[in-house]
Scaffold this motif. Structure first.
Motif, PDB file in Angstrom:
ATOM      1  N   UNK A  75     -12.003  28.647  89.050  1.00  0.00           N
ATOM      2  CA  UNK A  75     -11.485  29.881  88.441  1.00  0.00           C
ATOM      3  C   UNK A  75     -10.001  29.819  88.127  1.00  0.00           C
ATOM      4  N   UNK A  76      -9.313  28.752  88.506  1.00  0.00           N
ATOM      5  CA  UNK A  76      -7.879  28.664  88.244  1.00  0.00           C
ATOM      6  C   UNK A  76      -7.629  28.250  86.803  1.00  0.00           C
ATOM      7  N   UNK A  77      -6.440  28.529  86.313  1.00  0.00           N
ATOM      8  CA  UNK A  77      -6.056  28.088  84.980  1.00  0.00           C
ATOM      9  C   UNK A  77      -5.967  26.561  84.956  1.00  0.00           C
ATOM     10  N   UNK A  78      -5.942  26.014  83.762  1.00  0.00           N
ATOM     11  CA  UNK A  78      -5.891  24.561  83.588  1.00  0.00           C
ATOM     12  C   UNK A  78      -4.660  23.971  84.266  1.00  0.00           C
ATOM     13  N   UNK A  79      -3.490  24.578  84.001  1.00  0.00           N
ATOM     14  CA  UNK A  79      -2.259  24.070  84.596  1.00  0.00           C
ATOM     15  C   UNK A  79      -2.276  24.190  86.118  1.00  0.00           C
ATOM     16  N   UNK A  80      -2.733  25.335  86.647  1.00  0.00           N
ATOM     17  CA  UNK A  80      -2.741  25.534  88.092  1.00  0.00           C
ATOM     18  C   UNK A  80      -3.735  24.619  88.786  1.00  0.00           C
ATOM     19  N   UNK A  81      -4.858  24.323  88.118  1.00  0.00           N
ATOM     20  CA  UNK A  81      -5.808  23.372  88.685  1.00  0.00           C
ATOM     21  C   UNK A  81      -5.148  22.015  88.874  1.00  0.00           C
ATOM     22  N   UNK A  82      -4.390  21.586  87.863  1.00  0.00           N
ATOM     23  CA  UNK A  82      -3.684  20.319  87.988  1.00  0.00           C
ATOM     24  C   UNK A  82      -2.666  20.330  89.108  1.00  0.00           C
ATOM     25  N   UNK A  83      -1.905  21.435  89.224  1.00  0.00           N
ATOM     26  CA  UNK A  83      -0.852  21.495  90.240  1.00  0.00           C
ATOM     27  C   UNK A  83      -1.437  21.503  91.653  1.00  0.00           C
ATOM     28  N   UNK A  84      -2.444  22.350  91.886  1.00  0.00           N
ATOM     29  CA  UNK A  84      -2.974  22.434  93.257  1.00  0.00           C
ATOM     30  C   UNK A  84      -3.827  21.222  93.605  1.00  0.00           C
ATOM     31  N   UNK A  85      -4.361  20.516  92.615  1.00  0.00           N
ATOM     32  CA  UNK A  85      -4.979  19.232  92.917  1.00  0.00           C
ATOM     33  C   UNK A  85      -3.929  18.232  93.373  1.00  0.00           C
ATOM     34  N   UNK A  86      -2.721  18.326  92.825  1.00  0.00           N
ATOM     35  CA  UNK A  86      -1.638  17.466  93.306  1.00  0.00           C
ATOM     36  C   UNK A  86      -1.322  17.783  94.765  1.00  0.00           C
TER      37      UNK A  86
END
Length: 484
Positions: free
Chosen positions: A410-421
Motif C-alpha cells: 500500500x505504500x507509494x513507489x518511492x516510499x516502498x524503495x526507501x523502506x526496503x532500503x
C-alpha cells in the motif's frame, strides 16, 4: 555538466560551464558575469552559496547559456524550447532510457485583464473537454515571442513567470468559469486575491504531495518552487486577512519543499525552506505549524546522525504551546523514542514511549484527511517503530516489522524503495547478507528511477555493513547495482 544540472543548483551549472574543456581555456567569473548581467561578486556568491530560487532569473540564465529545456529542473516557455537546438542537445543528452515526464499535463490559457495578457493554469481535463489545446499552445507561443522581442535577455517578466511556474502542475477542478477570477487575482492581488484563490494554491500543493510518492522529489520540486514564488510575490500586495491565509499555505508549501530537498540530499536548501516555513507560520499565527517544523528539523537531524540534537528538537516540538493535533503529537512522541534509542536508553523505556505514541495515534480523529501530518497512520507508525528497533539493537525484530508492512503493498513507489532500503539495513545487521542484498538491489532500482538520493545513501550504508560478505554473488550484484 550533467552532474551540475542534476544538482538543481544554478551556481554549480555556472562553475561547470566556465571550467568545461570545450572552451579550451577557463572562462573567468568576470566574463560570465557580464553575459549574465551580474557582477563578479554576485556570480561568486551564486556559485558558492545556496541554490538560487528566483525563477525568473533561472529562466533568463538558462536562456542566455542556451541550456536544453529537457535538462532543466524548471519549465521554460514552449517558444524557448525551440530555440535550444539539436546540436546543443547532443552535448548534454540524458540517458536513452529516460522517460518523458507525463505528470505535467496541463497548460496555460491567456486571459486578457485590463488590456494585458495573463497566463492562467488549466488542467489537462479542462483543455481536452473544451477543445482548447491548439488555442493554449499557439497563444502561449505568441505571448512568449512578444516578450522576447521586448527583452531578448528576459523572455518573461517575473510575475508572468510565476503564473507559468504554478501552472507546471496539471490541476484538476479548474473550470473555465474560474479562469477570469484567478487571472485577475494574479494581476491585481490586493483587489482580487481572496479565499478561493488561496484555495487554488492549496490544491496545487495537495496535488504536488500526491505526485511526490509516485514521481519523486526532482519532478515535484519545480511545481513547488513555482508555487512558493507566487506566494512570495502575491503576499506583498494582498489584504492583511488574506495575507495570513496565504502565508499559512506558504508555510505548508515551504515545509514540504524542505522535505523534497532532504530527499535529494541538499540539506542547505532544506534548512532554508524549513526556516522560511517557520517564519511564515509565525507571521500567520499558526503555532501547530511551528511545532511541526521543529519535528521536521528533528527528523533531518536523524539523517545527519545527530542523536542529541534530534532528541532535543523532538522535545521542543512536543511543548504544549504549539497545540499540536493528536496525530502530530503521536509522531513527535515516536521521534523522541528514536532519539532515546540512538543515545542508548534502556529498551524498556524506548518501548514505553513507542506504546504512548500508539495510544496517541489511536486517539487521533480519522475524519480529517487533510489535517497536519495526515500521512502518519498505523502503517507509518510501524515503519518508524522498525527504524527505532534497529537503532535500539533489535534488527531482526525490525526486519520482521518492515516485511509485514511492505508486504501489504500500500505504500507509494518511492516510499516502498526507501523502506526496503531500511529493511535491507536491518537484515544486514541481523547477519542475513543474501536477503539483504536482494532487497537492497530492488530498492536501488526504485531509488534511481525516482532519483531519491536519501535512499541511495541508506543503501550505501547497507553495502558497508555487507562488506565482510563481499565475495557472495548476491552481494556482488547489489554492489554493481549501486555503481551503474
Amino acid at each position: 555538466m550533467l552532474e551540475a544540472l542534476n544538482s538543481w543548483h544554478m551556481g554549480h551549472v555556472f562553475y561547470a560551464y566556465r571550467t568545461h574543456p570545450w572552451h579550451e581555456r577557463l572562462v573567468s567569473q568576470e566574463v560570465l558575469a557580464g553575459w549574465l548581467d551580474l557582477n563578479q561578486a554576485q556570480l561568486s556568491r551564486t556559485e558558492s552559496g545556496k541554490p538560487p530560487q528566483d525563477l525568473a532569473k533561472l529562466m533568463r540564465w538558462a536562456h542566455t547559456l542556451q541550456i536544453p529545456a529537457d535538462l532543466l529542473w524548471f519549465k521554460l516557455p514552449e517558444a524557448k524550447r525551440a530555440a535550444t537546438t539539436e546540436p546543443a542537445r547532443k552535448q548534454l543528452r540524458p540517458e536513452p532510457s529516460a522517460k518523458p515526464d507525463r505528470a505535467q499535463a496541463g497548460g496555460l490559457l491567456p486571459v486578457v485583464v485590463n488590456g494585458r495578457t495573463v497566463l492562467v493554469p488549466v488542467d489537462a481535463e479542462t483543455i481536452a473537454a473544451s477543445g482548447l489545446a491548439d488555442v493554449v499552445r499557439h497563444s502561449v507561443d505568441e505571448f512568449t515571442t512578444h516578450a522576447t522581442e521586448r527583452d531578448p535577455m528576459n523572455p518573461l517578466n517575473r510575475r508572468a513567470f510565476l503564473r507559468s511556474g504554478v501552472a507546471a502542475v496539471a490541476l484538476p477542478g479548474l473550470g473555465l468559469d474560474e479562469l477570469q477570477h484567478v487571472a485577475s487575482a494574479l494581476d491585481d492581488a490586493h483587489r482580487y486575491l481572496d479565499g478561493p484563490v488561496v484555495d487554488y494554491f492549496r490544491r496545487v500543493l495537495e496535488k504536488a504531495k500526491r505526485d511526490d510518492g509516485a514521481l519523486g522529489a526532482k519532478k515535484t520540486l519545480p511545481v513547488m518552487l513555482g508555487l512558493l514564488g507566487a506566494v512570495e510575490s502575491q503576499a506583498r500586495d494582498v489584504k492583511p486577512s488574506i495575507r495570513r491565509e496565504l502565508l499559512t499555505v506558504g508555510a505548508e508549501a515551504a515545509e514540504f519543499s524542505g522535505w523534497l530537498y532532504r530527499d535529494i540530499q541538499q540539506p542547505q536548501a532544506a534548512v532554508f525552506w524549513y526556516d522560511r516555513a517557520m517564519e511564515w507560520a509565525q507571521e500567520a499565527d499558526n503555532p501547530a505549524m511551528q511545532g511541526y517544523v521543529l519535528l521536521k528539523k528533528s527528523q533531518m537531524a536523524y539523517d545527519e546522525r545527530d542523536a542529541l540534537r534530534m532528541l532535543t528538537l523532538a522535545q521542543a516540538a512536543g511543548h504544549d504551546r504549539w497545540k499540536l493535533p493528536m496525530r502530530v503529537r503521536a509522531e513527535v512522541t515516536q521521534q523522541e523514542a528514536l532519539g532515546r534509542a540512538m543515545l542508548g536508553d534502556p529498551l524498556a523505556a524506548v518501548r514505553a514511549q513507542l506504546a504512548e505514541a500508539q495510544t496517541l495515534l489511536n486517539g487521533a480523529s480519522q475524519n480529517e484527511p487533510e489535517a497536519l501530518g495526515a500521512y502518519f497512520n498505523a502503517q507509518t507508525r510501524l515503519l518508524r517503530d522498525a527504524i527505532t528497533y534497529t537503532e535500539a539493537g533489535k534488527p531482526s525484530y525490525a526486519a520482521d516489522l518492515f516485511r509485514d508492512v511492505l508486504s501489504a503493498g500500500t505504500l507509494s513507489h518511492r516510499d516502498t524503495g526507501f523502506f526496503n532500503a531500511r529493511r535491507a539495513a536491518a537484515l544486514a545487521l541481523s547477519g542475513e547478507p543474501d536477503e539483504a542484498a536482494v532487497i537492497g538491489k530492488a530498492s536501488a532500482a526504485v531509488a534511481y528511477e525516482v532519483k531519491s538520493e536519501r535512499t541511495v545513501r541508506v543503501l550505501g550504508e547497507v553495502l558497508q555493513t555487507l562488506d565482510r560478505w563481499r565475495s557472495r554473488p548476491a552481494v556482488r550484484e547489489f554492489r554493481e547495482s549501486l555503481t551503474v
